[in-house]
Design an enzyme around this catalytic site. Structure first.
Site, PDB file in Angstrom:
ATOM      1  N   THR A   1       0.816  -1.227   0.000  1.00 26.57           N
ATOM      2  CA  THR A   1       0.000   0.000   0.000  1.00 26.57           C
ATOM      3  C   THR A   1       0.842   1.266   0.000  1.00 26.57           C
ATOM      4  OG1 THR A   1      -1.771  -1.129   1.172  1.00 26.57           O
ATOM      5  CG2 THR A   1      -1.775   1.251   1.309  1.00 26.57           C
TER       6      THR A   1
ATOM      7  N   ASP B   1       1.564  -6.382  -4.635  1.00 22.63           N
ATOM      8  CA  ASP B   1       0.764  -6.458  -3.425  1.00 22.63           C
ATOM      9  C   ASP B   1       1.347  -7.644  -2.655  1.00 22.63           C
ATOM     10  OD1 ASP B   1      -2.534  -5.848  -2.631  1.00 22.63           O
ATOM     11  OD2 ASP B   1      -1.469  -7.522  -1.695  1.00 22.63           O
TER      12      ASP B   1
HETATM   13  N1  ASP Z   1      -2.631  -5.478   0.300  1.00 21.47           N
HETATM   14  C1  ASP Z   1      -1.549  -4.658   0.764  1.00 21.47           C
HETATM   15  C2  ASP Z   1      -0.286  -5.465   0.756  1.00 21.47           C
HETATM   16  O1  ASP Z   1      -0.045  -6.217   1.656  1.00 21.47           O
HETATM   17  C3  ASP Z   1      -1.845  -4.135   2.120  1.00 21.47           C
HETATM   18  C4  ASP Z   1      -0.809  -3.197   2.696  1.00 21.47           C
HETATM   19  O2  ASP Z   1       0.262  -2.977   2.191  1.00 21.47           O
HETATM   20  O3  ASP Z   1      -1.077  -2.662   3.779  1.00 21.47           O
HETATM   21  O4  ASP Z   1       0.486  -5.350  -0.163  1.00 21.47           O
END
Ligand code: ASP
Length: 340
Positions: A15, A57
């Protein structure tokens, strides 16, 4: 010689480096080109950047990515005083646990961090997480790195990586470490719990343990679990190790079919590693009758290890250690501070 720390920022995705696309969905973007504008330049730190060409991700992370991250650290180990790994939060604790086992003899900080909101967002937690991680990684005692292990830094807390787990998907304080206190807390100042940190090892040699065996799995127990499900998992062709997520202090059903299935798997040489579903406390085989038989059939106690550390420790030991007796012994023994 300059005392200025040189740190390498390794960007893998998550993220922290995402932006909304046309559908309104968060997707990784080319954070590398914008990195410079996010770094605060009043820290007396020299920062290099290594960005993976295809940011992901962290739901897509797999052991090949752990090898790639480890390889970047190994290749740059002499050039930098420490490493920050920008990573998605979803599987960060798995990656931090895996790297803790893979980087034997580590004597410099490797700090995983990320954020709950993209770095470009007004209320983002990214900047604080990134800047505090840099400051922690740059911290020295008598000219030596203060932190010499793999950690997760998030929302004011520095946690031992292989003790951490993600517990929040909405609030900023996304990680906890129930069985080991924070290594540092960052408020107005950064307060280190020096006695809890792994000590600096004079003459330590970094050895990259990159052979991981993925013939492992996790079996989570629940009331009503069916025999065919348990048998299907335990009889998976080529499976070598199963983390069994038990109740409380390591307890499991005492039905005949369940005991027989476990015993048969153990007799076939499948390692059964008992880890509690509780995030605090520990497995104590034999405390109750409902765990005494597990000990008798050869199940291995994971003590107070997390599931994330248990599964990655199994991959590491099955990949790197040939003698199964030694693997069994090491599963019950702390090798990187992952268990008491
Ligand atoms: N879906 C994201 C990931 O783990 C969530 C995050 O980074 O907080 O890459």
């Amino acid at each position: 010689m300059s005392d200025k720390s040189k740190l390498l920022l390794i960007y893998t995705g998550g993220t922290i480096g995402m932006a909304h696309d046309k559908r309104g969905t968060l997707v990784p973007f080319d954070f590398h080109t914008q990195m410079d504008s996010f770094l605060v330049h009043d820290l007396d730190i020299e920062v290099g950047v290594h960005a993976f060409s295809d940011p992901i991700d962290s739901s897509d992370v797999n052991p090949e990515d752990w090898k790639a991250i480890g390889q970047v650290i190994v290749d740059n180990y002499q050039k930098y005083d420490g490493f920050i790994v920008l990573h998605g939060t979803d599987t960060m604790s798995y990656s931090a646990s895996a790297l803790s086992f893979m980087l034997e003899g580590l004597n410099k900080p490797v700090i995983f961090t990320g954020s709950q909101l993209p770095i470009g967002g007004a209320r983002s937690d990214a900047r604080e997480n990134l800047m505090s991680s840099l400051e922690i990684a740059a911290s020295k005692v008598e000219g030596r790195p203060r932190v010499t292990e793999v950690c997760v830094y998030f929302s004011g807390m520095l946690l031992r990586g292989n003790r951490s787990r993600k517990v929040q998907s909405v609030h900023f304080d996304a990680f906890e470490s129930e069985n080991y206190p924070p290594l540092a807390q960052a408020g107005v100042t950064i307060d280190f719990n020096q006695r809890l940190l792994a000590p600096y090892q004079t003459n330590a040699q970094l050895i990259f343990r990159h052979r991981l065996d993925t013939h492992v799995t996790i079996l989570k127990l629940f009331p009503g679990i069916r025999k065919e499900v348990v048998d299907c998992v335990l009889n998976t062709p080529s499976i070598r190790g199963v983390v069994v997520e038990t109740y409380g202090s390591g307890n499991a059903p005492t039905y005949d079919w369940f005991i027989q299935s476990l015993e048969a798997a153990n007799n076939r040489g499948v390692l059964l590693y008992n880890v509690s579903q509780c995030s605090g406390g520990r497995v104590m085989l034999g405390k109750y009758e409902s765990s005494l038989y597990l000990k008798e059939i050869g199940m291995i106690s994971g003590g107070d290890i997390t599931t994330e550390a248990a599964i990655t420790k199994m991959m590491y030991l099955l990949g790197e250690v040939d003698d199964l007796k030694m693997v069994r012994y090491l599963l019950t023994t702390p090798i990187r501070g992952e268990m008491a």
